[in-house]
Design a protein around this motif. Structure first.
Motif, PDB file in Angstrom:
ATOM      1  N   ARG A   1      52.584 112.236  49.117  1.00 49.03           N
ATOM      2  CA  ARG A   1      52.650 113.516  48.430  1.00 49.03           C
ATOM      3  C   ARG A   1      51.352 114.226  48.806  1.00 49.03           C
ATOM      4  O   ARG A   1      50.268 113.799  48.416  1.00 49.03           O
ATOM      5  CB  ARG A   1      52.715 113.261  46.928  1.00 49.03           C
TER       6      ARG A   1
ATOM      7  N   GLN B   1      58.992 120.659  51.115  1.00 45.34           N
ATOM      8  CA  GLN B   1      58.193 121.377  50.129  1.00 45.34           C
ATOM      9  C   GLN B   1      58.661 121.066  48.719  1.00 45.34           C
ATOM     10  O   GLN B   1      59.845 121.124  48.421  1.00 45.34           O
ATOM     11  CB  GLN B   1      58.255 122.877  50.395  1.00 45.34           C
ATOM     12  N   GLN B   2      57.708 120.741  47.842  1.00 41.61           N
ATOM     13  CA  GLN B   2      58.044 120.399  46.460  1.00 41.61           C
ATOM     14  C   GLN B   2      57.632 121.499  45.510  1.00 41.61           C
ATOM     15  O   GLN B   2      58.289 121.725  44.499  1.00 41.61           O
ATOM     16  CB  GLN B   2      57.320 119.114  46.037  1.00 41.61           C
ATOM     17  N   ASN B   3      56.516 122.125  45.803  1.00 39.46           N
ATOM     18  CA  ASN B   3      55.978 123.070  44.844  1.00 39.46           C
ATOM     19  C   ASN B   3      54.968 123.991  45.506  1.00 39.46           C
ATOM     20  O   ASN B   3      54.403 123.658  46.551  1.00 39.46           O
ATOM     21  CB  ASN B   3      55.286 122.308  43.716  1.00 39.46           C
TER      22      ASN B   3
ATOM     23  N   GLU C   1      56.077 116.692  50.441  1.00 41.94           N
ATOM     24  CA  GLU C   1      56.262 115.271  50.708  1.00 41.94           C
ATOM     25  C   GLU C   1      56.426 115.120  52.212  1.00 41.94           C
ATOM     26  O   GLU C   1      57.306 115.749  52.807  1.00 41.94           O
ATOM     27  CB  GLU C   1      57.478 114.744  49.945  1.00 41.94           C
TER      28      GLU C   1
END
Ligand code: GTP
Length: 596
Positions: free
Chosen positions: A405, A429-431, A445
């Motif tokens: 991460r 993309q996570q955030n 990630e």
């Protein structure tokens, strides 16, 4: 115990931690003003050169507070880099407080956030500090806003300081005395002490750095490590004052050292609990885990007959770096060497440099690899960190790779290219959130293996040095991996093989061939360089033959020039390795990693 405070300083790299620590040593007269070397707490040469604190050091600062009382402030120094986050976490577990530094011109960065999380996990009191306020480019209001919005710490608690001019140092010490609770613990209870670090003394062996939680330890006591089960007799205990200072005992709440005739630092596990062998405590202190290497690479001596030398150097280096692990390794191209495991790329680089400088070793370092996991058709699971051991692909049911991460903090103007970079590295993309109007935090990630290939360099160059990066290891996930082999003059150079995602294999193979073409000097004959997957050629380059003898350039006239040239060639040769009939220079093995 009421007059003890245990604290750490945490910060993003370069936010001025070492400079500030030095000021504290100076103010409390632990070191005198004129013999204060710059950055006293960093001991290793390399640390000094790179300005990165690698190995924690601890100091006890005697301080008379404004309330007239005498205090003992134990400063536990922590390494700043993400490779050493477990060491940071253990050091923090020995404290009640963390002084969180934020550079007044850089603001909150990735490791500011990561370190703050580690401190919060350990329930520490946070003393927020804006450092380097003397800088003309200091943006105090902006950084205050970030500390409040992004870190969730109240602006009125923030202390303004400068390690350079000395502003605010006393305010920080006062805040530690006033705001931070004294350590809890009971001298009457059974002994429990946390090992948060260990260093090596050539005369006394390993020196344990410990935080006493309960009980009292003194010379002569037989101690037991709860995880490893080993027992030792204490020879000496004491405090850290830059030098070690012998004491009669170490009591609950105190931070200090233990010497117990332990030969190697690797016999000591960071995070393990010490107790008395005759009267052990009920259970270990929480948070222990074994550090596992995540990056692997092989070291070979440039000259094969230097193997014994290298072997001794590795052994001695491991005495004072418990996180270095290695075993014997043989390559058909490079001969005998060692397969080594590291906490990260920086750790690898530091070990390589120490071998070269402190131990005078000339080594070849092979391309670093992460550890991959394979589910085999017979139901077994195998872990491979060395491409040479890649299993027969017909028996692989599923290949898997480790994801991280990634936390990236960057100025908003570079968002586009950096998102693109992360996507190219197969990131998900996570955030994304705005820390303030100008700065963004991105969470991706990404496979760890993709970050190994100069991701960090690219990130820095794309953002003109402004983006910062931190990561934590997640888990293994399904992937489609292949092994790419490199053939030089038709011969497979096993030490150059890589494991890579299929979608990236062709471009990586082509790139490696191009790189090798640039780094391998011309020979007397034509040298083909090829990349192949399971014998199938996917890329090729050719190094044309050398046209003339180098010496011909000197027209036979100038003898000294000729000699110089010969010497230069000889020197160059020392850094070359014969593979088949081709000389491959040392840097070729790492050059293949650079993407641009
Ligand atoms: P790591 O050990 O790599 O984590 O770095 P650090 O956080 O210990 O930073 P260090 O003390 O090495 O300082 C980094 C740089 O900032 C050095 O070039 C220092 O001279 C400079 N610096 C540190 N404190 C101040 C300060 O208060 N003001 C100014 N102007 N520069 C500072």
């Amino acid at each position: 115990m009421e007059n003890i405070r245990n604290f750490s300083i945490i910060a993003h790299i370069d936010h001025g931690k070492s400079t500030l620590a030095d000021r504290m040593l100076q103010l409390t007269k632990v070191v005198s003003d004129n013999n204060l070397r710059e950055q006293t707490l960093d001991t290793l040469d390399i640390e000094r050169e790179r300005g990165i604190t690698v190995k924690s050091q601890t100091a006890a600062l005697p301080y008379t507070a404004k309330n007239g009382k005498e205090y003992l402030l134990n400063l536990v120094d922590t390494p700043g880099h993400v490779d050493f986050s477990y060491e940071v976490s253990r050091a923090l577990a020995s404290c009640e407080a963390a002084v969180l530094l934020v550079d007044a011109s850089q603001g909150v960065e990735a490791q500011t956030v990561a370190n703050l999380y580690l401190a919060m996990e350990n329930d520490l009191e946070i003393v927020p500090v804006i450092n380097k306020v003397d800088l003309p480019s200091a943006d105090i209001d902006g950084v205050l806003e970030q500390i409040e919005n992004e870190l969730g710490l109240p602006a009125e608690e923030v202390i303004l300081a400068s390690g350079k001019t000395g502003i605010g140092i006393e305010d920080i010490l006062e805040a530690i005395v006033e705001r931070v609770p004294h350590p809890e613990g009971n001298e009457e209870e059974k002994v429990s002490a946390l090992i948060f670090d260990a260093t090596y003394d050539p005369y006394r062996g390993a020196v344990i750095h410990t935080r006493m939680f309960n009980g009292v330890l003194k010379p002569g006591d037989k101690i037991k490590f709860m995880f490893s089960g080993e027992t030792y007799d204490i020879e000496e205990v004491g405090y850290f004052r830059i030098q070690r200072e012998k004491r009669d005992s170490l009591k609950a709440g105190e931070v200090g050292y233990i010497i117990a005739g332990i030969k190697r630092v690797s016999d000591i596990k960071n995070g393990d609990t010490i107790t008395l062998n005759s009267n052990p405590c009920e259970g270990p202190l929480s948070g222990f885990r074994e550090v596992k290497p995540v990056v692997f690479s092989s070291f070979y001596p440039i000259a094969s007959d230097d193997y014994e030398d290298l072997s001794q150097a590795m052994e001695r280096l491991q005495l004072n770096d418990a996180s270095l692990i290695y075993e014997k390794d043989t390559s058909s191209a490079l001969g005998s060497g060692f397969r080594c495991g590291f906490l990260g790329l920086l750790h690898l680089e530091i070990i390589q440099q120490r071998l070269e400088r402190e131990f005078n070793q000339s080594i070849i370092v092979t391309a670093p690899s992460v550890r991959y996991r394979f589910q085999m058709s017979d139901g077994s699971t195998v872990y491979i960190d060395n491409p040479v051991e890649y299993p027969d692909s017909t028996f692989i049911k599923q290949s898997e790779e480790l994801y991280i991460r990634a936390n990236i903090v960057l100025p908003a103007e570079y968002l586009g290219p950096i998102i693109k970079l992360c996507m190219e590295r197969r990131g998900i993309q996570q955030n994304m959130n705005y820390i303030d109007k100008k700065r963004v935090e991105l969470i991706f990630e990404i496979p760890l293996g993709e970050v190994m290939f100069d991701f960090y360099d690219q990130l820095k160059s794309m953002s003109r040095g402004y983006a910062s990066f931190d990561y934590e290891i997640l888990d293994y996930r399904d992937s489609d991996l292949v092994k790419v082999d490199i053939l030089v003059s038709g011969e497979r150079v096993d030490a150059l093989s890589i494991i890579v995602h299929r979608s990236r294999s062709e471009s990586r193979g082509r790139h490696m061939c191009e790189r090798l073409k640039d780094t391998i000097p011309k020979q007397m004959f034509k040298v083909p360089i090829q990349a192949a997957i399971s014998g199938k050629i996917i890329a090729r380059e050719t190094i044309s033959a050398m046209r003339k003898d180098v010496l011909a350039k000197c027209y036979g006239g100038d003898v000294s020039r000729k000699r110089k040239l010969l010497e230069k060639q000889k020197k160059g040769k020392k850094r070359m390795k014969m593979v088949g009939n081709v000389e491959i220079p040392q840097e070729a093995f790492l050059a293949v990693l650079k993407t641009k």
